[in-house]
Scaffold this motif. Structure first.
Motif, PDB file in Angstrom:
ATOM      1  N   PRO A 257      22.652  63.492  24.187  1.00 13.02           N
ATOM      2  CA  PRO A 257      22.267  64.861  24.547  1.00 13.02           C
ATOM      3  C   PRO A 257      20.808  65.102  24.171  1.00 13.02           C
ATOM      4  CG  PRO A 257      23.589  64.841  22.555  1.00 13.02           C
ATOM      5  CD  PRO A 257      23.548  63.429  23.051  1.00 13.02           C
ATOM      6  N   PRO A 258      20.181  66.170  24.697  1.00 17.60           N
ATOM      7  CA  PRO A 258      18.769  66.416  24.370  1.00 17.60           C
ATOM      8  C   PRO A 258      18.556  66.584  22.875  1.00 17.60           C
ATOM      9  CG  PRO A 258      19.557  67.916  26.070  1.00 17.60           C
ATOM     10  CD  PRO A 258      20.751  67.190  25.564  1.00 17.60           C
ATOM     11  N   LEU A 259      17.366  66.210  22.390  1.00 19.83           N
ATOM     12  CA  LEU A 259      17.075  66.272  20.951  1.00 19.83           C
ATOM     13  C   LEU A 259      16.902  67.712  20.465  1.00 19.83           C
ATOM     14  CD1 LEU A 259      14.409  63.460  20.526  1.00 19.83           C
ATOM     15  CD2 LEU A 259      16.814  63.359  19.982  1.00 19.83           C
ATOM     16  N   THR A 260      17.437  67.993  19.283  1.00 22.35           N
ATOM     17  CA  THR A 260      17.215  69.310  18.674  1.00 22.35           C
ATOM     18  C   THR A 260      15.911  69.229  17.872  1.00 22.35           C
ATOM     19  OG1 THR A 260      18.362  68.694  16.666  1.00 22.35           O
ATOM     20  CG2 THR A 260      19.703  69.670  18.423  1.00 22.35           C
ATOM     21  N   LEU A 261      15.456  70.391  17.379  1.00 28.28           N
ATOM     22  CA  LEU A 261      14.200  70.423  16.607  1.00 28.28           C
ATOM     23  C   LEU A 261      14.337  69.593  15.326  1.00 28.28           C
ATOM     24  CD1 LEU A 261      11.394  71.810  16.737  1.00 28.28           C
ATOM     25  CD2 LEU A 261      12.295  73.469  15.114  1.00 28.28           C
ATOM     26  N   THR A 262      15.510  69.710  14.675  1.00 28.34           N
ATOM     27  CA  THR A 262      15.741  68.950  13.438  1.00 28.34           C
ATOM     28  C   THR A 262      15.701  67.452  13.730  1.00 28.34           C
ATOM     29  OG1 THR A 262      17.500  70.586  13.254  1.00 28.34           O
ATOM     30  CG2 THR A 262      17.157  69.131  11.363  1.00 28.34           C
ATOM     31  N   GLN A 263      16.286  67.071  14.876  1.00 30.33           N
ATOM     32  CA  GLN A 263      16.280  65.643  15.232  1.00 30.33           C
ATOM     33  C   GLN A 263      14.861  65.156  15.480  1.00 30.33           C
ATOM     34  OE1 GLN A 263      19.373  65.973  18.252  1.00 30.33           O
ATOM     35  NE2 GLN A 263      20.170  64.035  17.488  1.00 30.33           N
ATOM     36  N   LYS A 264      14.047  66.017  16.106  1.00 32.26           N
ATOM     37  CA  LYS A 264      12.651  65.634  16.365  1.00 32.26           C
ATOM     38  C   LYS A 264      11.923  65.435  15.039  1.00 32.26           C
ATOM     39  CE  LYS A 264      12.194  67.779  20.854  1.00 32.26           C
ATOM     40  NZ  LYS A 264      11.959  69.046  21.497  1.00 32.26           N
ATOM     41  N   LEU A 265      12.204  66.336  14.067  1.00 31.89           N
ATOM     42  CA  LEU A 265      11.577  66.221  12.745  1.00 31.89           C
ATOM     43  C   LEU A 265      12.036  64.925  12.076  1.00 31.89           C
ATOM     44  CD1 LEU A 265       9.859  67.745  10.574  1.00 31.89           C
ATOM     45  CD2 LEU A 265      12.027  68.525   9.636  1.00 31.89           C
TER      46      LEU A 265
END
Ligand code: HEM
Length: 264
Positions: free
Chosen positions: A49-57
């Motif tokens: 699924p698309p990346l969340t902000l936490t995942q990007k961090l």
């Protein structure tokens, strides 16, 4: 024949990047790429699924961690391997590769922000984790055994004592890893959660001891003798020590989070 067109991010369908041809058949191409042709990946065919902000961090933190691990590993290997063959300190090379490089990577196998395991399912991450830990343990232990064969007096420094403690807890951790791997089969005797928590704790202790030993390795005579002249200045050694602490923090926040806040 070359295909002309462009790659676009599709937010509607599950596929994240699709190819649209510069021709009238564009709709069919789009349809084909999202439905009939499965996305080929190294681990499985599941599309994340698309990346969340936490995942990007987390992705950025994992990247920083890899760069730091790479810096220390490449520096210590270069420092050791540029010497004449008979003088190469294999202990330093193997311990760095095993404990710092492979074990840290093994800890990060479960991370959501780990780009290599993004598309892997839990069992695939588990497989990657134990394979990296086992290889790291074998390589690291070989490095320690080499040093023990060369030294006349054993475990007389803080670095050596921490290394010895790493070795002992490592065996317990590997055993607990087996228990965790076969947690379902053993559930009639031990609850899987207990099994996995035990492995999490012993694994964390092993890694902490290994990183402490690594930290104090920058104080050894070997490092002073073979490192760049810059190492005689406190600054460079301090830089490597700080990097080791950052690597430790970035590699262990995942297991620590699991231990305190969620199910493992
Ligand atoms: C996590 C990585 C490491 C672990 C677990 C480790 C472990 C050990 C152990 C158990 C000993 C004691 C051997 C004995 O006394 O028989 C030792 C000794 C030694 N290690 Fe390491 N080592 C690591 C990394 C390094 C590195 C990177 C260097 C060099 C830059 C290094 C340099 C030395 C030296 C010079 C000794 C002999 C003197 C002493 O005991 O302090 N080690 N190490």
């Amino acid at each position: 024949m070359t295909r002309r067109g462009k790659f676009v991010v599709n937010k509607v369908s599950n596929a994240r990047i699709i190819f649209i041809r510069d021709s009238t058949e564009a709709p069919q191409a789009q349809c084909q790429s999202t439905s009939s042709i499965p996305v080929q990946t190294g681990c499985s065919r599941r599309v994340p699924p698309p990346l969340t902000l936490t995942q990007k961090l987390e992705f950025v933190l994992t990247l920083i961690n890899r760069l730091l691990i790479g810096f220390i590993t490449i520096y210590l290997c270069w420092m050791s391997l540029r010497l004449d063959r008979e003088h190469i300190p294999w202990h330093a090379v193997l311990c760095t590769l095993g404990f710092l490089c492979l074990m840290s990577e093994g800890l990060m196998a479960y991370y959501r922000g780990n780009v290599w395991t993004q598309i892997c399912q839990r069992p695939e991450k588990a497989r990657l984790h134990w394979m990296l830990q086992l290889c790291g343990a074998i390589i690291g232990l070989t490095g320690i055994v080499i040093k023990m064969c060369l030294e006349e007096v054993h475990f007389h420094t803080l670095h050596g004592i921490l290394g010895l403690a790493t070795m002992i807890v490592l065996f317990i951790s590997l055993l607990s890893g087996l228990g965790s791997l076969y947690a379902t089969e053993l559930k009639s005797r031990v609850q899987p959660r207990v099994n996995k928590t035990l492995h999490n704790i012993t694994g964390l202790i092993t890694y902490t001891l290994a990183m402490l030993s690594m930290y104090f390795s920058f104080e050894t005579a070997l490092f002073n003798d073979y490192s760049l002249d810059a190492s005689t200045y406190v600054d460079f050694r301090l830089l490597l020590e700080i990097i080791t602490v950052i690597i430790f923090a970035l590699s262990t926040y995942g297991p620590l989070w699991c231990l305190f806040y969620s199910r493992i």
